[in-house]
Design an enzyme around this catalytic site. Structure first.
Site, PDB file in Angstrom:
ATOM      1  N   CYS A  14       0.715  -1.296   0.136  1.00 57.63           N
ATOM      2  CA  CYS A  14       0.086   0.138   0.005  1.00 57.63           C
ATOM      3  C   CYS A  14       0.890   1.280  -0.027  1.00 57.63           C
ATOM      4  O   CYS A  14       2.027   1.166   0.142  1.00 57.63           O
ATOM      5  CB  CYS A  14      -0.923   0.097   1.285  1.00 57.63           C
ATOM      6  SG  CYS A  14      -0.038   0.257   2.882  1.00 57.63           S
ATOM      7  N   CYS A  17       3.705   1.894   2.437  1.00 56.16           N
ATOM      8  CA  CYS A  17       4.933   0.983   1.971  1.00 56.16           C
ATOM      9  C   CYS A  17       5.883   1.934   1.463  1.00 56.16           C
ATOM     10  O   CYS A  17       7.033   2.061   1.410  1.00 56.16           O
ATOM     11  CB  CYS A  17       4.873  -0.323   1.445  1.00 56.16           C
ATOM     12  SG  CYS A  17       3.762  -1.566   2.330  1.00 56.16           S
ATOM     13  N   ASP A 428       6.523  29.969 -31.594  1.00 58.13           N
ATOM     14  CA  ASP A 428       7.204  30.787 -32.236  1.00 58.13           C
ATOM     15  C   ASP A 428       6.810  30.563 -33.608  1.00 58.13           C
ATOM     16  O   ASP A 428       5.998  29.726 -34.061  1.00 58.13           O
ATOM     17  CB  ASP A 428       8.469  29.882 -32.235  1.00 58.13           C
ATOM     18  CG  ASP A 428       9.786  30.245 -33.142  1.00 58.13           C
ATOM     19  OD1 ASP A 428       9.982  31.536 -33.094  1.00 58.13           O
ATOM     20  OD2 ASP A 428      10.124  29.575 -33.988  1.00 58.13           O
ATOM     21  N   ASP A 625      10.839  24.924 -31.946  1.00 61.45           N
ATOM     22  CA  ASP A 625      11.475  23.980 -32.706  1.00 61.45           C
ATOM     23  C   ASP A 625      13.116  24.242 -32.942  1.00 61.45           C
ATOM     24  O   ASP A 625      13.770  23.284 -33.197  1.00 61.45           O
ATOM     25  CB  ASP A 625      10.674  23.648 -33.865  1.00 61.45           C
ATOM     26  CG  ASP A 625      11.044  24.635 -35.158  1.00 61.45           C
ATOM     27  OD1 ASP A 625      11.383  25.951 -34.745  1.00 61.45           O
ATOM     28  OD2 ASP A 625      10.890  24.377 -36.300  1.00 61.45           O
ATOM     29  N   ASP A 629      15.254  28.706 -29.666  1.00 60.30           N
ATOM     30  CA  ASP A 629      13.716  28.614 -28.873  1.00 60.30           C
ATOM     31  C   ASP A 629      14.009  28.056 -27.343  1.00 60.30           C
ATOM     32  O   ASP A 629      13.334  28.071 -26.485  1.00 60.30           O
ATOM     33  CB  ASP A 629      12.591  27.679 -29.526  1.00 60.30           C
ATOM     34  CG  ASP A 629      12.202  28.436 -30.780  1.00 60.30           C
ATOM     35  OD1 ASP A 629      12.268  29.632 -30.820  1.00 60.30           O
ATOM     36  OD2 ASP A 629      12.000  27.924 -31.722  1.00 60.30           O
TER      37      ASP A 629
END
Length: 731
Positions: A14, A17, A428, A625, A629
């Site tokens: 559980c 633990c 962008d 990309d 950036d």
């Protein structure tokens, strides 16, 4: 220098633990641990100068849990299958032994069922014979887990189950002993309570283990994409070898219909390659000599010879699998709340159970030990926080897996959680909203169209400018022939001039026409129209006469407008960031429906602009990309990199969109919202279940076996609810 250690943890039952292991490990010098209950794993960062990996393993084992360095997926899958089979066998044995005891529960009903009750079924020694194997063999792991937890001054689900079932078992044993030498004593037996409880909890654990296996289906599907063998060319000979033996630099043969074995570069041949499993683009991509190819994509129709450039863990697919695994194993901030609650929950429940036993024995039903004991057991069992511990990690696992199937890679659970808070997305322009490659959008010939196009393409063929490349491609599309150029000159900022045969050709701006004394009066209207549309427009003059006009622009991606519309529908402000002048930027923004434009921004100023929006109180996602950036992607609350971009941008981002499909951006945010909604549902029902269950049990309205069934199936219901995310529809 910190080192990374990934472990498979066994023995966790559980959230208490996993919280205990994490807490103890994080107290060790130089150790940062993240323990995931749902994946039964731990991701650990440690300083090898302060602590060793063997110290960490020993510490976990001292806590009473098993820990081994992550095994191969196939081996782990086999271990998981063996675990399920072992639990299934134990459950069937437990059912076989518990059914007669369950039948005796008919005597506890307030009404006469009319069913026959064999006398020996009520014999305490017969019941002991059935209950003991269930209690100590089948239920043995609960005792071991409880002992280890208490030894380490902790408490978990095992403690609750061991306490509850032991109380019922040993009280019944004591009642049976009272019958020795006293044949008229009618014992109060609760052997069925302990046996049926263990059986139901075991059933719940079996269902839970099977359901958790489904949450890692995304990883399995990605693994199934991997190629098993490759054809290597050595000294002109073809040899089929396992994919593990391929090394960078090997020459590989890929036939039509085969999967490309690893990432590489085409040396011979050409073909169309289906890259949909990586990019999401359904149309095959034409590939020829010098082009890059991605491992596990499908070669459609041509035979190719390629050079392996990235193999093993370095391939694109291996990188995707790694990102998904790390995201599924990471911990979202909301999970820490559940872990904290679960960590304190068990000892509090034991205290409440003890108090309720005393209240029942002294006040509610004075001297009625069986009633007080049954009520206390029901409270112990109903309060187990298993479902609370599974509420968050299972949703995170399914959510990140769903994203991976769609082409959305979340680098961690925290990013999946943060994305739903986004209320501003900054794009962008170049390469993100637009394709990043100039193309001819308009061509006008005022006289002799074929000749004007032929002269234009011939003159521009000598130029290295990107706009000239776009004109060259346009000429090929229109199947225009070219003529030899006697003289060529590029005039920066103005355009070009060339001589073809006896004719002088000029292609360029107003400034070039003025410089050469060529009148463009009467042709200004078309130029202004093109410029207002965000295009770069140029006059075409032959000798002293304007003969035509060509307009070139960075074309907007097909899905850009739809993606931005979907973001606006999610109540998200959309911004466009570009170095273009205001008029050109506005023209592009109008095409895709963006109302907020930040133009004339230098590359190094992009991160500053993102910070400015954050200062206004906005939660900002940056989409880009390129290398320039990367700072803005890192600064933003969520950085989203397009998979077609640079490695630097992808590394700096929190989410990677495979391919260039912009509509996956609103889908990523929508998936985050759905996942968080799912987590809140899980936590709500887990908390309500415990909050409502404890008072009902305390009032004596819940038999222990009913409480056990409810507790077992609450965990299953949480995992099942998480699995609903796999079927969720995202616009």
């Amino acid at each position: 220098m910190k080192e990374q250690l990934k472990l498979d943890i066994s023995g966790m039952t559980c959230a208490a633990c996993s919280a205990r292991i994490e807490k103890v490990l994080n107290k060790m010098d130089g150790v940062e641990a993240n323990v995931n209950l749902a994946m039964e794993s731990a991701a650990i960062s440690y300083d090898h100068e302060l602590v060793s990996s063997s110290d960490i393993l020993a510490r976990i084992e001292k806590l009473g849990y098993g820990a081994i360095e992550k095994v191969e997926r196939e081996a782990k899958a086999q271990l998981k299958e063996e675990e399920i089979n072992a639990k299934r066998r134990k459950f069937l044995l437990s059912v076989l032994l518990s059914l007669p005891l369950l039948y005796t529960m008919l005597t506890h009903l307030p009404i006469d069922s009319g069913l026959p009750m064999p006398h020996f079924f009520m014999n305490p020694w017969f019941q002991l014979l059935l209950a003991a194997p269930v209690q100590f063999y089948i239920g043995g792991p609960f005792y071991i887990g409880a002992y280890k937890a208490l030894k380490n001054k902790s408490a978990n689900m095992d403690v609750l189950v061991a306490l509850g079932t032991s109380a019922a078992f040993f009280y019944s044993l004591a009642e049976g002993i009272k019958t020795i030498g006293n044949p008229f004593y009618i014992p109060h037996l609760y052997f069925e309570t302990s046996a049926v409880l263990i059986t139901l909890i075991l059933l719940g654990k079996l269902f839970e283990t099977m359901a958790k296996g489904k949450t890692t289906k995304a990883i399995s599907e990605l693994l199934n994409l991997q190629v098993k063998e490759a054809t290597v060319i050595n000294d002109g000979m073809e040899c089929l070898i396992p994919i593990e033996e391929v090394v960078a630099g090997d020459r590989l043969l890929v036939k039509p219909g085969e999967k490309i074995p690893v990432d590489g570069e085409i040396l011979l041949g050409q073909s169309a390659v289906d890259e949909s499993m990586i990019t999401g683009e359904s149309i095959p991509v034409e590939k020829s000599v010098g082009d890059r190819v991605i491992g596990s994509t499908i070669n459609k129709n041509g035979t190719m010879t390629m050079k392996a450039t990235k193999v093993g863990k370095d391939t694109t697919l291996a990188g995707i699998i790694k990102i998904v695994e790390e995201a599924q194993g990471s911990k979202a901030p909301i999970q820490r709340l559940a872990d904290t609650i679960s960590g304190y929950f068990v000892p509090v429940v034991v205290g409440i159970s003890l108090m309720i036993f005393i209240v029942w024995y002294l006040i509610v039903s004075p001297g009625d030990f069986p009633a007080a004991l049954e009520t206390a057991i029901a409270v112990l069992v109903i309060a187990c926080p298993c479902s609370m511990g599974l509420a968050t990690p299972t949703s995170i696992m399914v959510g990140t897996g769903k994203g991976a199937e769609m082409g959305i890679l979340f680098k961690g659970g925290e990013h999946l959680e943060t994305a739903h808070k986004i209320n501003a997305v900054v794009f962008d322009k170049t390469g993100t909203i637009t394709k990043g490659q100039p193309a001819v959008t308009d061509f006008i010939a005022y006289q002799d169209e074929k000749k004007v196009l032929q002269y234009l393409v011939s003159a521009e063929k000598s130029s290295e400018h990107p706009l000239a490349e776009a004109i060259g491609k346009y000429g090929l599309e229109k199947r225009s022939s070219t003529l030899p150029v006697k003289r060529f000159k590029a005039i920066p900022g103005y355009g070009i001039e060339a001589k073809i045969g006896t004719d002088e050709i000029y292609v360029g701006t107003r400034k070039l026409m003025k410089l050469k004394g060529i009148s463009y009066e009467g042709f200004e209207e078309d130029l202004i129209r093109f410029e207002s549309e965000g295009k770069t427009a140029m006059y075409i003059a032959i000798n002293t006469t304007i003969m035509g006009m060509v307009a070139v622009a960075d074309i907007v991606k097909e899905q850009a407008k739809l993606a931005i519309q979907q973001l606006i529908e999610l109540d998200i402000d959309v911004y466009m960031l570009t170095g273009d002048n205001e008029r050109t930027a506005k023209a592009i923004a109008d095409q895709v429906g963006i109302y907020h434009v930040i133009s004339e921004v230098l590359p190094e100023e992009k991160a500053y602009q993102v910070k400015q929006l954050q200062r206004k109180g906005l939660k900002v996602a940056m989409v880009g990309d390129g290398i320039n950036d990367a700072p803005a992607l890192a600064v933003a609350d969520i950085g989203i990199a397009m998979g077609t971009g640079t490695d630097v941008a992808i590394e700096a981002a929190d989410i990677t969109i495979l391919g260039s499909e912009l509509t996956l951006i609103p889908k990523a945010i929508a998936l985050s919202k759905k996942t968080m909604q799912n987590i809140r549902q899980n936590l709500f029902w887990a908390l309500i279940y415990n909050s409502a269950g404890i008072p009902i049990a305390a009032l004596g309205l819940l038999a222990p076996w009913v409480a056990g069934a409810a507790m077992a199936f609450s965990s299953v219901s949480v995992v099942t609810n998480s699995l609903r995310l796999k079927r969720v529809k995202l616009k």
